[in-house]
Scaffold this active site. Structure first.
Site, mmCIF file in Angstrom:
data_model
loop_
_atom_site.group_PDB
_atom_site.id
_atom_site.type_symbol
_atom_site.label_atom_id
_atom_site.label_comp_id
_atom_site.label_asym_id
_atom_site.label_seq_id
_atom_site.Cartn_x
_atom_site.Cartn_y
_atom_site.Cartn_z
ATOM 1 C CD GLU A 35 -2.969 0.312 -0.307
ATOM 2 O OE1 GLU A 35 -3.067 1.547 -0.527
ATOM 3 O OE2 GLU A 35 -3.354 -0.523 -1.121
ATOM 4 C CG HIS A 37 5.888 0.219 -3.001
ATOM 5 N ND1 HIS A 37 5.905 -1.015 -2.393
ATOM 6 C CD2 HIS A 37 7.163 0.690 -2.930
ATOM 7 C CE1 HIS A 37 7.129 -1.288 -1.979
ATOM 8 N NE2 HIS A 37 7.909 -0.264 -2.275
ATOM 9 N N GLY A 147 8.647 7.572 -0.094
ATOM 10 C CA GLY A 147 7.894 7.478 1.158
ATOM 11 C C GLY A 147 8.675 8.053 2.330
ATOM 12 C CE LYS A 149 9.534 1.410 5.258
ATOM 13 N NZ LYS A 149 10.886 0.902 5.565
#
Ligand code: PAF
Length: 281
Positions: A35, A37, A147, A149
């Site tokens: 999800e 990506h 992202g 993260k």
């Protein structure tokens, strides 16, 4: 959706796309899409006329003894997920085509790559910046999506784009999480069911840091100690780093004054997970 493997072919296709005046959005990945990506691909598809996604498990960014060989790969599944999220062209080069015999050029962003994951994974960011620069040259996107993260990666890549005068916007989108807070990552699938339960301590520790800061705690030593206690409630957790750094140079802070990044890397068995959160006083 086209699937292309050859660098020369993608260059030709992009030339044609640009001739038509279309904008190109790009999402570089190492595949095994989740999800996180897909949120990048969907955003790229909203903001651009033509979306390229690359899948390349880049050997250059893995150290000796790391998980290059076992990194999850499933092209059939990725192809369908990328297409349904709005990808127009999937680029899946081989290592031979990206790094042919005699390959000798590398990109190194200094200082920002010294701490956090750079300290634990020597050479990792050199591999990331080198492959991303090559991909940017092949795809020439107007926007590229990453992202949050991988906060340090995003900052390092932004620095590369600025320092090398690359003509594109680098867009960083929020971390996508599982319902229990674990940040989505292709590596989560390595976790045993016990480790998967324990892995929720990463986000819990980050939320605790946020809570402490919001209730007036500024001393990073106090915050890190309490975060460590939360992480250590998971028997299998081995802390790699637990840092509170400034958001520009990623230097460790003693006192929080403004915005900072709280970042953790924790190993569960052979699986190393990272996560982070911005906090502000
Ligand atoms: O974040 C990743 O998946 C990789 O580091 C990237 C940016 C695709 C480069 O290989």
């Amino acid at each position: 959706m086209q699937v292309i493997t050859k660098p020369d072919t993608i260059r030709e296709i992009i030339k044609g796309v640009k001739k038509k005046g279309m904008t190109v959005g790009f999402v570089p990945t190492m595949g095994f899409l989740h999800e996180g990506h897909l949120s990048l691909i969907r955003r790229a598809s909203l903001e651009n006329d033509f979306v390229v996604v690359s899948i390349f498990v880049n050997p250059l960014q893995f150290g000796v003894g790391e998980d290059f060989e076992r990194y999850p790969r499933d092209l059939e599944r990725d192809r369908e997920l990328a297409r349904s999220a709005g990808c127009d062209l999937l680029f899946v080069p081989s290592s031979k085509d990206m790094y042919p015999q005699g390959y000798a050029t590398f990109i190194d962003v200094e200082r920002l790559t010294e701490g956090l994951c750079g300290a634990s994974r020597p050479g990792h960011f050199r591999g990331v910046t080198t492959v991303v620069a090559k991909l940017f040259n092949l795809v020439s996107p107007s926007k590229a999506y990453f992202g949050q993260k991988d906060a340090q990666q995003a900052l390092v890549l932004k620095k590369m784009v600025t320092d090398l005068n690359m003509d594109l916007d680098l867009i960083v989108l929020p971390t996508v999480r599982e319902p229990d807070g674990l940040a989505m990552s292709s590596r989560n699938q390595y976790l045993t069911s016990e480790e998967r339960k324990e892995a929720t301590v990463l986000y819990k520790s980050l939320l605790l840091a946020k809570e402490l800061v919001e209730s007036g705690e500024k001393d990073t030593h106090v915050i890190r100690k309490k975060m460590g206690e939360v992480i250590c409630t998971a028997k299998g957790a081995v802390i790699d780093y637990l840092e509170i750094v400034d958001t520009k140079e990623l230097k460790p802070l003693d006192l929080i004054n403004g915005q900072c990044l709280v970042a953790v890397a924790v190993k569960f068995g052979t699986t190393r997970l990272i996560d982070n959160i911005f906090v502000e006083v």
